[in-house]
Motif scaffolding. Structure first.
Motif, PDB file in Angstrom:
ATOM      1  N   LEU A   1       0.849  -1.184   0.000  1.00 23.36           N
ATOM      2  CA  LEU A   1       0.000   0.000   0.000  1.00 23.36           C
ATOM      3  C   LEU A   1       0.886   1.237   0.000  1.00 23.36           C
ATOM      4  O   LEU A   1       1.750   1.392   0.871  1.00 23.36           O
ATOM      5  CB  LEU A   1      -0.917   0.021   1.222  1.00 23.36           C
ATOM      6  N   PHE A   2       0.670   2.102  -0.976  1.00 27.35           N
ATOM      7  CA  PHE A   2       1.375   3.366  -1.104  1.00 27.35           C
ATOM      8  C   PHE A   2       0.421   4.467  -0.671  1.00 27.35           C
ATOM      9  O   PHE A   2      -0.632   4.671  -1.288  1.00 27.35           O
ATOM     10  CB  PHE A   2       1.807   3.565  -2.561  1.00 27.35           C
ATOM     11  N   GLU A   3       0.737   5.171   0.418  1.00 33.01           N
ATOM     12  CA  GLU A   3      -0.127   6.223   0.957  1.00 33.01           C
ATOM     13  C   GLU A   3       0.532   7.576   0.733  1.00 33.01           C
ATOM     14  O   GLU A   3       1.644   7.819   1.208  1.00 33.01           O
ATOM     15  CB  GLU A   3      -0.378   6.002   2.443  1.00 33.01           C
ATOM     16  N   ALA A   4      -0.151   8.451   0.017  1.00 34.34           N
ATOM     17  CA  ALA A   4       0.408   9.741  -0.355  1.00 34.34           C
ATOM     18  C   ALA A   4      -0.141  10.836   0.549  1.00 34.34           C
ATOM     19  O   ALA A   4      -1.360  10.949   0.725  1.00 34.34           O
ATOM     20  CB  ALA A   4       0.070  10.064  -1.806  1.00 34.34           C
ATOM     21  N   PRO A   5       0.725  11.648   1.135  1.00 38.39           N
ATOM     22  CA  PRO A   5       0.248  12.770   1.939  1.00 38.39           C
ATOM     23  C   PRO A   5      -0.361  13.832   1.040  1.00 38.39           C
ATOM     24  O   PRO A   5      -0.030  13.944  -0.144  1.00 38.39           O
ATOM     25  CB  PRO A   5       1.522  13.285   2.611  1.00 38.39           C
ATOM     26  N   GLY A   6      -1.253  14.628   1.604  1.00 41.41           N
ATOM     27  CA  GLY A   6      -1.839  15.712   0.819  1.00 41.41           C
ATOM     28  C   GLY A   6      -3.328  15.826   1.039  1.00 41.41           C
ATOM     29  O   GLY A   6      -3.926  15.091   1.822  1.00 41.41           O
TER      30      GLY A   6
ATOM     31  N   ILE B   1      -2.849  10.260  -8.021  1.00 43.68           N
ATOM     32  CA  ILE B   1      -2.948   8.836  -7.693  1.00 43.68           C
ATOM     33  C   ILE B   1      -3.300   8.042  -8.946  1.00 43.68           C
ATOM     34  O   ILE B   1      -2.712   6.986  -9.220  1.00 43.68           O
ATOM     35  CB  ILE B   1      -3.997   8.602  -6.589  1.00 43.68           C
ATOM     36  N   TRP B   2      -4.257   8.534  -9.720  1.00 45.63           N
ATOM     37  CA  TRP B   2      -4.633   7.848 -10.968  1.00 45.63           C
ATOM     38  C   TRP B   2      -3.440   7.756 -11.909  1.00 45.63           C
ATOM     39  O   TRP B   2      -3.233   6.724 -12.563  1.00 45.63           O
ATOM     40  CB  TRP B   2      -5.775   8.587 -11.667  1.00 45.63           C
ATOM     41  N   ALA B   3      -2.667   8.837 -11.987  1.00 44.62           N
ATOM     42  CA  ALA B   3      -1.506   8.850 -12.884  1.00 44.62           C
ATOM     43  C   ALA B   3      -0.468   7.823 -12.441  1.00 44.62           C
ATOM     44  O   ALA B   3       0.097   7.092 -13.268  1.00 44.62           O
ATOM     45  CB  ALA B   3      -0.892  10.248 -12.922  1.00 44.62           C
ATOM     46  N   LEU B   4      -0.203   7.757 -11.134  1.00 43.87           N
ATOM     47  CA  LEU B   4       0.760   6.784 -10.639  1.00 43.87           C
ATOM     48  C   LEU B   4       0.265   5.362 -10.869  1.00 43.87           C
ATOM     49  O   LEU B   4       1.044   4.466 -11.213  1.00 43.87           O
ATOM     50  CB  LEU B   4       1.031   7.022  -9.151  1.00 43.87           C
ATOM     51  N   ALA B   5      -1.042   5.144 -10.699  1.00 41.18           N
ATOM     52  CA  ALA B   5      -1.616   3.819 -10.950  1.00 41.18           C
ATOM     53  C   ALA B   5      -1.423   3.414 -12.404  1.00 41.18           C
ATOM     54  O   ALA B   5      -1.066   2.261 -12.706  1.00 41.18           O
ATOM     55  CB  ALA B   5      -3.103   3.807 -10.585  1.00 41.18           C
TER      56      ALA B   5
ATOM     57  N   ILE C   1       3.871  -6.569 -11.771  1.00 39.41           N
ATOM     58  CA  ILE C   1       2.693  -5.987 -11.131  1.00 39.41           C
ATOM     59  C   ILE C   1       1.436  -6.611 -11.733  1.00 39.41           C
ATOM     60  O   ILE C   1       1.219  -6.551 -12.951  1.00 39.41           O
ATOM     61  CB  ILE C   1       2.664  -4.456 -11.301  1.00 39.41           C
ATOM     62  N   ARG C   2       0.635  -7.211 -10.881  1.00 43.91           N
ATOM     63  CA  ARG C   2      -0.626  -7.803 -11.342  1.00 43.91           C
ATOM     64  C   ARG C   2      -1.693  -6.735 -11.513  1.00 43.91           C
ATOM     65  O   ARG C   2      -2.359  -6.645 -12.545  1.00 43.91           O
ATOM     66  CB  ARG C   2      -1.095  -8.869 -10.350  1.00 43.91           C
ATOM     67  N   GLU C   3      -1.879  -5.907 -10.472  1.00 40.24           N
ATOM     68  CA  GLU C   3      -2.875  -4.844 -10.526  1.00 40.24           C
ATOM     69  C   GLU C   3      -2.348  -3.612  -9.803  1.00 40.24           C
ATOM     70  O   GLU C   3      -1.598  -3.726  -8.828  1.00 40.24           O
ATOM     71  CB  GLU C   3      -4.187  -5.265  -9.853  1.00 40.24           C
ATOM     72  N   ALA C   4      -2.768  -2.435 -10.263  1.00 43.68           N
ATOM     73  CA  ALA C   4      -2.531  -1.176  -9.572  1.00 43.68           C
ATOM     74  C   ALA C   4      -3.903  -0.572  -9.296  1.00 43.68           C
ATOM     75  O   ALA C   4      -4.614  -0.175 -10.231  1.00 43.68           O
ATOM     76  CB  ALA C   4      -1.680  -0.235 -10.425  1.00 43.68           C
ATOM     77  N   ILE C   5      -4.297  -0.542  -8.036  1.00 38.88           N
ATOM     78  CA  ILE C   5      -5.668  -0.222  -7.655  1.00 38.88           C
ATOM     79  C   ILE C   5      -5.687   1.088  -6.877  1.00 38.88           C
ATOM     80  O   ILE C   5      -5.237   1.149  -5.722  1.00 38.88           O
ATOM     81  CB  ILE C   5      -6.267  -1.345  -6.790  1.00 38.88           C
ATOM     82  N   PRO C   6      -6.205   2.168  -7.478  1.00 32.75           N
ATOM     83  CA  PRO C   6      -6.242   3.442  -6.753  1.00 32.75           C
ATOM     84  C   PRO C   6      -7.286   3.429  -5.651  1.00 32.75           C
ATOM     85  O   PRO C   6      -8.407   2.943  -5.828  1.00 32.75           O
ATOM     86  CB  PRO C   6      -6.600   4.455  -7.847  1.00 32.75           C
ATOM     87  N   GLY C   7      -6.892   3.981  -4.484  1.00 31.13           N
ATOM     88  CA  GLY C   7      -7.817   4.213  -3.387  1.00 31.13           C
ATOM     89  C   GLY C   7      -7.902   5.704  -3.135  1.00 31.13           C
ATOM     90  O   GLY C   7      -7.527   6.514  -3.981  1.00 31.13           O
ATOM     91  N   ILE C   8      -8.404   6.079  -1.966  1.00 33.46           N
ATOM     92  CA  ILE C   8      -8.478   7.487  -1.614  1.00 33.46           C
ATOM     93  C   ILE C   8      -7.117   7.932  -1.112  1.00 33.46           C
ATOM     94  O   ILE C   8      -6.685   7.535  -0.032  1.00 33.46           O
ATOM     95  CB  ILE C   8      -9.559   7.737  -0.553  1.00 33.46           C
TER      96      ILE C   8
ATOM     97  N   LEU D   1      -2.587   3.983  -3.127  1.00 37.12           N
ATOM     98  CA  LEU D   1      -2.524   3.066  -4.259  1.00 37.12           C
ATOM     99  C   LEU D   1      -2.082   1.704  -3.751  1.00 37.12           C
ATOM    100  O   LEU D   1      -1.083   1.604  -3.036  1.00 37.12           O
ATOM    101  CB  LEU D   1      -1.521   3.582  -5.295  1.00 37.12           C
ATOM    102  N   MET D   2      -2.827   0.662  -4.106  1.00 41.15           N
ATOM    103  CA  MET D   2      -2.427  -0.697  -3.765  1.00 41.15           C
ATOM    104  C   MET D   2      -1.890  -1.397  -5.004  1.00 41.15           C
ATOM    105  O   MET D   2      -2.519  -1.360  -6.064  1.00 41.15           O
ATOM    106  CB  MET D   2      -3.593  -1.500  -3.188  1.00 41.15           C
ATOM    107  N   LEU D   3      -0.724  -2.000  -4.851  1.00 38.46           N
ATOM    108  CA  LEU D   3      -0.149  -2.819  -5.909  1.00 38.46           C
ATOM    109  C   LEU D   3      -0.208  -4.276  -5.482  1.00 38.46           C
ATOM    110  O   LEU D   3       0.159  -4.610  -4.348  1.00 38.46           O
ATOM    111  CB  LEU D   3       1.309  -2.436  -6.174  1.00 38.46           C
TER     112      LEU D   3
END
Length: 220
Positions: A18-23, A33-37, A46-53, A56-58
């Motif tokens: 899980l990648f958690e971005a401050p901001g 987040i969408w761009a990084l996904a 990488i099987r999936e890149a799933i954006p959250g709030i 991002l979960m990889l």
């Protein structure tokens, strides 16, 4: 720059991270987040890149051996990410506000110092953007709610909330795709179907889609 200003990366067992971005919780931040996904989904392994709030979960095809390299790529990718604008569909959802399913409408009005009509009007005015899918199949996290109707989440969650419940939790609003527990405050109901496993794409909505709530009626 402190560590609080930097993303946090946590392993989820050996199959994901899980990648958690401050901001801020806003659309420009979520577009990064969408761009990084979109970028990370093309990386080997990488099987999936799933954006959250604001996260991002990889998920991995196999457990990665070079974690430091992957972590560095994520941090560099975040620093370089420019907001990705996804051209989604605009969905209009008819909502019955109040009534048995939307029984917390008056409570929200009382907490916010507004009338019921004010809450309904304020809630139905914005064009909301689907930031991410999660919580349960078909559920979408929406951005764009007016802060005047912010409502703290329930101290004691409901064990069961009806499918189609239109609810407020903190500074967010959303619609339950199916019955289940909820810590949010239901203010209305829609009969729209958000998830069906028989559909080619089971979830009806996707990040980048927009929702406009239409006032069908108000039950006091």
């Amino acid at each position: 720059m402190t560590t609080l200003d930097r993303p946090r990366i946590s392993l989820l067992g050996t199959s994901a991270l899980l990648f958690e971005a401050p901001g801020a919780f806003d659309l420009p931040h979520q577009r990064r987040i969408w761009a990084l996904a979109a970028t990370a989904s093309k990386w080997p392994g990488i099987r999936e890149a799933i954006p959250g709030i604001t996260n991002l979960m990889l998920t991995f095809e196999t457990p990665p051996r070079e974690l430091d390299t992957l972590f560095a790529a994520l941090n560099d990718g975040w620093d370089a990410a420019e907001g990705l604008a996804i051209g989604g569909r605009e969905i209009r959802l008819p909502v019955t506000y109040g009534g048995e399913v939307g029984s917390q409408l008056q409570s929200v009005a009382d907490h916010c110092g507004l009338s019921v009509d004010d809450v309904v009007s304020i809630h139905a005015t914005p064009l909301y953007t689907v930031f991410a899918l999660g919580s349960h199949p078909g559920y979408c996290y929406l951005g764009g709610m007016d802060p005047r109707i912010t409502m703290p989440r329930r101290q004691t969650p409901l064990q069961r909330s009806a499918g189609g419940s239109v609810s407020i939790g903190g500074s967010q609003t959303g619609v339950s795709a199916s019955p289940g527990p909820s810590g949010w405050h239901a203010i209305g109901h829609t009969s729209w179907t958000f998830f069906d496993p028989s559909w080619p794409t089971p979830a009806a909505l996707a990040p980048g889609d927009t929702i406009r709530f239409e006032i069908e009626r108000v039950i006091r």
